[in-house]
Write a protein that holds these residues in place. Structure first.
Motif, PDB file in Angstrom:
ATOM      1  N   ALA A 294      40.045  20.776 -27.766  1.00 40.63           N
ATOM      2  CA  ALA A 294      39.108  20.025 -28.598  1.00 40.63           C
ATOM      3  C   ALA A 294      37.720  20.664 -28.574  1.00 40.63           C
ATOM      4  N   GLU A 295      37.337  21.173 -27.422  1.00 37.71           N
ATOM      5  CA  GLU A 295      36.035  21.838 -27.309  1.00 37.71           C
ATOM      6  C   GLU A 295      35.981  23.063 -28.217  1.00 37.71           C
ATOM      7  N   LYS A 296      37.068  23.826 -28.242  1.00 41.64           N
ATOM      8  CA  LYS A 296      37.115  24.992 -29.122  1.00 41.64           C
ATOM      9  C   LYS A 296      37.108  24.565 -30.594  1.00 41.64           C
ATOM     10  N   ALA A 297      37.831  23.502 -30.900  1.00 43.82           N
ATOM     11  CA  ALA A 297      37.881  23.020 -32.277  1.00 43.82           C
ATOM     12  C   ALA A 297      36.507  22.589 -32.760  1.00 43.82           C
ATOM     13  N   SER A 298      35.756  21.934 -31.879  1.00 43.05           N
ATOM     14  CA  SER A 298      34.444  21.409 -32.267  1.00 43.05           C
ATOM     15  C   SER A 298      33.419  22.507 -32.524  1.00 43.05           C
ATOM     16  N   LYS A 299      33.691  23.711 -32.029  1.00 38.67           N
ATOM     17  CA  LYS A 299      32.753  24.824 -32.203  1.00 38.67           C
ATOM     18  C   LYS A 299      33.055  25.661 -33.439  1.00 38.67           C
ATOM     19  N   LEU A 300      34.173  25.385 -34.107  1.00 40.73           N
ATOM     20  CA  LEU A 300      34.530  26.155 -35.299  1.00 40.73           C
ATOM     21  C   LEU A 300      33.552  25.870 -36.439  1.00 40.73           C
ATOM     22  N   ILE A 301      33.217  26.899 -37.186  1.00 41.05           N
ATOM     23  CA  ILE A 301      32.274  26.762 -38.300  1.00 41.05           C
ATOM     24  C   ILE A 301      33.046  26.348 -39.551  1.00 41.05           C
ATOM     25  N   VAL A 302      32.727  25.181 -40.078  1.00 38.89           N
ATOM     26  CA  VAL A 302      33.429  24.612 -41.224  1.00 38.89           C
ATOM     27  C   VAL A 302      32.501  24.614 -42.435  1.00 38.89           C
ATOM     28  N   GLY A 303      33.031  24.995 -43.601  1.00 39.06           N
ATOM     29  CA  GLY A 303      32.191  24.924 -44.790  1.00 39.06           C
ATOM     30  C   GLY A 303      32.666  25.822 -45.910  1.00 39.06           C
ATOM     31  N   ASP A 304      31.699  26.397 -46.619  1.00 46.43           N
ATOM     32  CA  ASP A 304      31.947  27.216 -47.803  1.00 46.43           C
ATOM     33  C   ASP A 304      32.793  28.432 -47.430  1.00 46.43           C
ATOM     34  N   GLN A 305      33.956  28.546 -48.028  1.00 48.04           N
ATOM     35  CA  GLN A 305      34.868  29.633 -47.678  1.00 48.04           C
ATOM     36  C   GLN A 305      34.329  31.011 -48.023  1.00 48.04           C
ATOM     37  N   LEU A 306      33.353  31.089 -48.933  1.00 47.43           N
ATOM     38  CA  LEU A 306      32.803  32.381 -49.320  1.00 47.43           C
ATOM     39  C   LEU A 306      31.705  32.861 -48.375  1.00 47.43           C
ATOM     40  N   ASN A 307      31.294  32.007 -47.458  1.00 48.14           N
ATOM     41  CA  ASN A 307      30.356  32.426 -46.416  1.00 48.14           C
ATOM     42  C   ASN A 307      31.138  33.215 -45.371  1.00 48.14           C
ATOM     43  N   PRO A 308      30.776  34.473 -45.126  1.00 51.30           N
ATOM     44  CA  PRO A 308      31.546  35.296 -44.187  1.00 51.30           C
ATOM     45  C   PRO A 308      31.648  34.720 -42.781  1.00 51.30           C
ATOM     46  N   LYS A 309      30.768  33.788 -42.420  1.00 54.95           N
ATOM     47  CA  LYS A 309      30.795  33.207 -41.081  1.00 54.95           C
ATOM     48  C   LYS A 309      31.732  32.001 -40.969  1.00 54.95           C
ATOM     49  N   THR A 310      32.154  31.465 -42.093  1.00 53.78           N
ATOM     50  CA  THR A 310      33.010  30.273 -42.083  1.00 53.78           C
ATOM     51  C   THR A 310      34.370  30.589 -41.461  1.00 53.78           C
ATOM     52  N   GLU A 311      34.814  29.695 -40.570  1.00 58.09           N
ATOM     53  CA  GLU A 311      36.111  29.845 -39.905  1.00 58.09           C
ATOM     54  C   GLU A 311      37.149  28.862 -40.444  1.00 58.09           C
ATOM     55  N   VAL A 312      36.694  27.707 -40.912  1.00 57.57           N
ATOM     56  CA  VAL A 312      37.582  26.697 -41.484  1.00 57.57           C
ATOM     57  C   VAL A 312      36.991  26.256 -42.823  1.00 57.57           C
ATOM     58  N   GLY A 313      37.735  26.449 -43.875  1.00 59.32           N
ATOM     59  CA  GLY A 313      37.241  26.111 -45.198  1.00 59.32           C
ATOM     60  C   GLY A 313      37.656  24.716 -45.631  1.00 59.32           C
ATOM     61  N   PRO A 314      37.560  24.433 -46.918  1.00 57.36           N
ATOM     62  CA  PRO A 314      37.905  23.112 -47.445  1.00 57.36           C
ATOM     63  C   PRO A 314      39.410  22.924 -47.557  1.00 57.36           C
ATOM     64  N   LEU A 315      39.835  21.668 -47.708  1.00 57.66           N
ATOM     65  CA  LEU A 315      41.205  21.412 -48.124  1.00 57.66           C
ATOM     66  C   LEU A 315      41.281  21.659 -49.626  1.00 57.66           C
ATOM     67  N   ILE A 316      42.460  21.817 -50.142  1.00 55.67           N
ATOM     68  CA  ILE A 316      42.625  22.284 -51.511  1.00 55.67           C
ATOM     69  C   ILE A 316      42.074  21.295 -52.536  1.00 55.67           C
ATOM     70  N   THR A 317      42.127  19.977 -52.255  1.00 58.47           N
ATOM     71  CA  THR A 317      41.553  18.973 -53.157  1.00 58.47           C
ATOM     72  C   THR A 317      40.940  17.839 -52.330  1.00 58.47           C
ATOM     73  N   PRO A 318      39.985  17.109 -52.883  1.00 53.50           N
ATOM     74  CA  PRO A 318      39.443  15.933 -52.182  1.00 53.50           C
ATOM     75  C   PRO A 318      40.527  14.905 -51.854  1.00 53.50           C
ATOM     76  N   LYS A 319      41.542  14.819 -52.685  1.00 58.39           N
ATOM     77  CA  LYS A 319      42.650  13.888 -52.432  1.00 58.39           C
ATOM     78  C   LYS A 319      43.341  14.205 -51.116  1.00 58.39           C
ATOM     79  N   GLU A 320      43.445  15.485 -50.789  1.00 58.70           N
ATOM     80  CA  GLU A 320      44.061  15.883 -49.521  1.00 58.70           C
ATOM     81  C   GLU A 320      43.184  15.493 -48.337  1.00 58.70           C
ATOM     82  N   VAL A 321      41.876  15.538 -48.523  1.00 55.85           N
ATOM     83  CA  VAL A 321      40.964  15.064 -47.463  1.00 55.85           C
ATOM     84  C   VAL A 321      41.196  13.579 -47.227  1.00 55.85           C
TER      85      VAL A 321
END
Length: 468
Positions: A294-321
């Protein structure tokens, strides 16, 4: 004329609008493909296929950045991982070139009985015929390569339907094939309605059906195929991992394992058919394991997939969220302990989540999450953990983490899976290995050389001569 908008999964902006192909478009493509295979004079010789593929590799290698941006923009996979996907796609074409010379038969022994005297026999492999492929959204370029290149490599024309959410990489790849010299009709991308898709797949002129997507749709289409149509279906899984306490005794080993499982669980926001989902850990170390993961998961960078630093991007649709949020809340209400995540970051992103001991009947325990959620379950008896791991109708790839050789061999033998990774995450894959599910997870095996074999059929020639 109907159209469809392709959106960026992160900000929901429209990337491009595409026209949906009509029924007449489908019929024209099917008719062209059928005519190509019906007359052997139309078949592409092996050397021509190799030459075309070599030019495809040249073109793709010159456009790595463009292809990466396109795949990431429509699919939501982080830039760094999308670039890996593009490189894998190029390698997939190289693999096909390497395996074209392996399309061969064998000699069949004759003369061992009087009735078979004066004969020589051998087999050869021929293209199976028209291939119809239906693809998924999560790897918008590499899946297309896996569902078109093997067919073309063995001499089959192919009709490919990309996922409606991510069709742009597919259309670009078909353009590259044409630019490389592939003649008209050999590979056609079609964006069709559900009705036309089903009609296309079930057409009696289709000889092989390749499907990547949900089990519900895959098995439904399989049941409606025309007589004699062969198929390969790749559905999802809920990949299990068995962790022995020996892995937590050494700090370095434990950290390597946790890094591997975090990658395998949260890569592409968990939208991978063999993503780490159910991790069974010996009870004396389960909480420590889960907290560190969980500690490792909480440190992952989430956000815009086109940002080279992003490690976890969006789900494919808001419905999936919305769906993932509902499933996690249900797990929490049924006793699961949320150690990280468990919340939306935005309308399109969900925080990487680790749940300790969710109920066995919770959706996160029973079905493929296809989101950034990893569940950790404690066990006291390994046989019970294996039984729980095998307790779903889904069976794809699995993992065992242990320092003990006998334990690795015994556990891997007892797991119901098509592949078991020892001390590696469940999502490991290279494109020349066999890849596919069993039971509800699918039939047939993918992987470039394996698909090439599936898309051929055997013919035997028996020659009788007095001089033999």
């Amino acid at each position: 004329m109907s159209t469809i908008d392709v959106h960026n999964p992160y900000d929901q902006k429209v990337i491009k609008s595409l026209t949906i192909n009509s029924s007449s478009d489908v019929e024209a493509a099917m008719s062209r493909a059928h005519k190509l295979v019906s007359n052997r004079d139309n078949w592409l010789p092996a050397h021509q296929r190799v030459e075309i593929f070599e030019r495809v590799i040249e073109i793709m290698s010159e456009q790595i950045e463009e292809l990466t941006q396109l795949a990431a923009s429509e699919g939501g996979k982080p830039y760094m991982d999308s670039k890996v996907e593009v490189l894998r796609a190029i390698n997939g074409v190289k693999l096909a070139i390497e395996h074209i010379p392996q399309i061969k038969g064998e000699q069949i022994a004759m003369g061992h009985t009087a009735s078979s005297a004066n004969r020589i026999a051998y087999t050869q492999r021929e293209p199976i015929g028209v291939v119809c492929s239906v693809s998924a959204f999560n790897h918008p370029l590499n899946l297309i390569v896996h569902q078109t290149i093997p067919a073309l490599a063995v001499g089959c024309p192919v009709l490919i339907k990309p996922a409606a959410l991510t069709p742009l990489s597919c259309f670009r790849f078909v353009e590259i094939l044409q630019q490389a010299g592939l003649p008209e009709g050999w590979c056609t991308a079609l964006l069709t309605s559900r009705e036309d898709s089903e009609k296309m797949v079930c057409d009696e002129r289709v000889n092989f059906f390749s499907f990547i997507g949900s089990a519900k749709v895959g098995w439904m289409l399989q049941s409606k195929l025309s007589a004699g149509t062969r198929s390969a279906l790749e559905h999802g899984g809920a990949a299990p991992v068995i962790v022995d306490q020996s892995m937590m005794q050494d700090e370095s080993d434990a950290d390597d394992m946790l890094e591997s499982l975090a990658k395998g669980g949260f890569y592409h926001a968990g939208q991978v058919c063999v993503s780490v989902q159910r991790v069974y850990v010996q009870e004396s170390v389960a909480r420590d394991f889960a907290q560190r993961l969980a500690e490792k998961a909480s440190k992952l960078i989430v956000g815009d997939q086109l940002n080279p630093k992003t490690e976890v991007g969006p789900l494919i649709t808001p419905k999936e969220v919305d769906r993932v949020a509902t499933w996690v809340e249900e797990a929490k209400q049924s006793g699961g302990e949320i150690l990280s995540g468990g919340e939306r970051i935005s309308d399109t992103c969900y925080a990487p989540t680790v749940i300790l001991d969710p109920a066995e009947d919770a959706k996160v325990s029973q079905f493929e999450v296809f989101g950034p959620v990893v569940c950790v379950y404690s066990y006291s008896d390994k046989a019970d953990a294996i039984a729980r791991a095998n307790g779903l109708p889904l069976a794809f790839q699995a993992s065992v983490f242990t320092k003990l050789l006998d334990d690795a061999l015994d556990t891997s033998n007892r797991l119901n899976a098509t592949a078991v990774m020892i001390n590696d995450h469940t999502a490991f894959r290279v494109d020349w290995m066999p890849f596919g599910g069993r039971d509800a997870s699918g039939i047939g095996m993918g992987g470039i050389p394996y698909s090439m074999h599936e898309m051929t059929r055997e013919k035997m020639l028996v020659i009788k001569s007095k001089v033999l």
